[in-house]
Enzyme design. Structure first.
Site, short mmCIF file in Angstrom:
data_model
loop_
_atom_site.label_atom_id
_atom_site.label_comp_id
_atom_site.label_asym_id
_atom_site.label_seq_id
_atom_site.Cartn_x
_atom_site.Cartn_y
_atom_site.Cartn_z
N PRO A 10 0.98 -2.06 -4.44
CA PRO A 10 1.66 -2.93 -5.17
C PRO A 10 3.24 -3.04 -4.70
O PRO A 10 3.80 -2.08 -4.05
CB PRO A 10 1.96 -2.13 -6.62
N ASN A 11 3.60 -4.51 -4.87
CA ASN A 11 4.86 -4.73 -4.28
C ASN A 11 5.26 -4.88 -2.94
O ASN A 11 6.38 -5.62 -2.54
CB ASN A 11 6.13 -4.05 -5.06
N ARG A 18 12.07 -7.74 -0.53
CA ARG A 18 12.42 -6.50 -1.64
C ARG A 18 13.09 -5.34 -0.80
O ARG A 18 12.74 -5.03 0.45
CB ARG A 18 11.01 -6.10 -1.80
N TYR A 23 13.24 -1.33 3.27
CA TYR A 23 11.82 -1.70 3.60
C TYR A 23 12.09 -2.69 4.84
O TYR A 23 10.70 -3.07 5.35
CB TYR A 23 11.09 -2.33 2.65
N ASN A 74 -1.03 1.62 2.86
CA ASN A 74 0.35 1.86 2.20
C ASN A 74 0.05 1.70 0.78
O ASN A 74 -0.07 0.65 0.50
CB ASN A 74 1.31 0.87 2.86
N ALA A 77 3.41 2.63 -4.70
CA ALA A 77 3.82 3.64 -5.72
C ALA A 77 2.46 4.46 -6.25
O ALA A 77 2.71 5.27 -6.71
CB ALA A 77 4.72 3.02 -6.84
N HIS A 80 1.96 7.93 -5.58
CA HIS A 80 2.50 9.05 -6.29
C HIS A 80 1.84 9.52 -7.37
O HIS A 80 1.97 10.70 -8.25
CB HIS A 80 3.98 8.88 -6.73
N ASP A 87 -9.82 9.14 -5.25
CA ASP A 87 -11.19 9.16 -5.57
C ASP A 87 -11.99 8.30 -4.95
O ASP A 87 -12.97 8.43 -4.23
CB ASP A 87 -11.52 9.06 -6.99
N GLU A 98 -2.37 7.48 5.67
CA GLU A 98 -1.51 7.14 4.76
C GLU A 98 -0.02 6.82 5.61
O GLU A 98 0.26 7.29 6.21
CB GLU A 98 -1.17 8.12 3.63
N HIS A 100 3.76 4.79 5.32
CA HIS A 100 4.92 4.27 4.36
C HIS A 100 6.03 3.76 5.47
O HIS A 100 6.51 4.71 6.39
CB HIS A 100 5.41 5.48 3.59
N SER A 102 9.17 3.85 4.29
CA SER A 102 10.53 4.57 4.30
C SER A 102 9.98 6.04 4.23
O SER A 102 8.70 6.30 4.45
CB SER A 102 10.94 4.36 2.77
N ARG A 107 13.47 10.60 -0.19
CA ARG A 107 13.98 9.73 -1.40
C ARG A 107 14.00 10.30 -2.70
O ARG A 107 14.16 11.60 -2.74
CB ARG A 107 13.28 8.30 -1.40
N ARG A 111 9.07 10.59 -5.49
CA ARG A 111 8.53 10.00 -4.31
C ARG A 111 7.94 10.97 -3.29
O ARG A 111 6.95 10.63 -2.29
CB ARG A 111 9.40 8.92 -3.47
C1 DQA Z 1 6.34 2.78 -0.17
C2 DQA Z 1 7.10 3.96 -0.67
C3 DQA Z 1 6.61 4.03 -2.21
O1 DQA Z 1 7.50 5.12 -2.66
C4 DQA Z 1 7.08 2.78 -2.86
O2 DQA Z 1 6.67 2.91 -4.37
C5 DQA Z 1 6.54 1.69 -2.03
C6 DQA Z 1 6.77 1.22 -0.61
C7 DQA Z 1 7.00 2.75 1.43
O3 DQA Z 1 6.30 2.06 2.37
O4 DQA Z 1 7.98 3.17 1.95
O5 DQA Z 1 6.18 0.41 -2.59
O6 DQA Z 1 5.12 2.87 -0.22
#
Ligand code: DQA
Length: 152
Positions: A10-11, A18, A23, A74, A77, A80, A87, A98, A100, A102, A107, A111
């Protein structure tokens, strides 16, 4: 051919616009293009997916479970709190890394927790888009049996 899923949660469709101070300024389109190039250099095939819905990401993992040999994700959110994503990774029995952009450990407290980490072979954080490239290299090495045994 080695087949890899590269999944953005997401996002992450808004990458580049963003919170660029957190990021970075690379868009998801540019990032995917660079990753596709890297995949070609490594001699693997990558399939990309971004979605803002947990269920759609899970459906994508299920759909490509036979095709894929490994997963770069990635989870945004979902990292978390998404036990259903966790699963799904276990269900398809594919090595996953995994990543990320950031450093989630430096943070807000919420997170720092990843419910995904334990079901992945590695977690790479805080390198900006390089987290994805490093993750891809590590996954390919792992799939070829050439990974060193030390965790990050
Ligand atoms: C993220 C870190 C997450 O906490 C956040 O919700 C994101 C981006 C990262 O790539 O740093 O959407 O996954």
């Amino acid at each position: 051919m080695t087949n890899i899923l590269i999944i953005h949660g997401p996002n992450l469709n808004l990458l580049g616009e963003r919170e660029p101070e957190v990021y970075g300024s690379t868009t998801i389109f540019q990032l995917n293009q660079m990753l596709a190039q890297k995949a070609r250099e490594l001699g693997v095939e990558a399939r990309f997916f971004q979605n803002n819905s947990e269920g759609k990401i899970i459906d994508f993992i299920h759909k490509y479970r036979i095709w894929a040999h490994g997963i770069i994700i990635n989870p945004g959110a979902l990292t978390h709190y998404s036990y259903s994503l966790r699963d799904a990774i276990v269900a398809v029995s594919k090595p996953a890394i995994e990543v990320h952009l950031s450093d989630i450990h430096k943070r807000e407290p919420f997170r720092k927790i990843s419910v995904i980490k334990e079901v992945c072979i590695d977690q790479i954080v805080g390198l900006g888009i390089q987290s994805y490239f490093k993750g891809l290299e590590k996954l390919v090495m792992h799939l070829r049996g050439t990974a060193s045994h030390d965790k990050l």
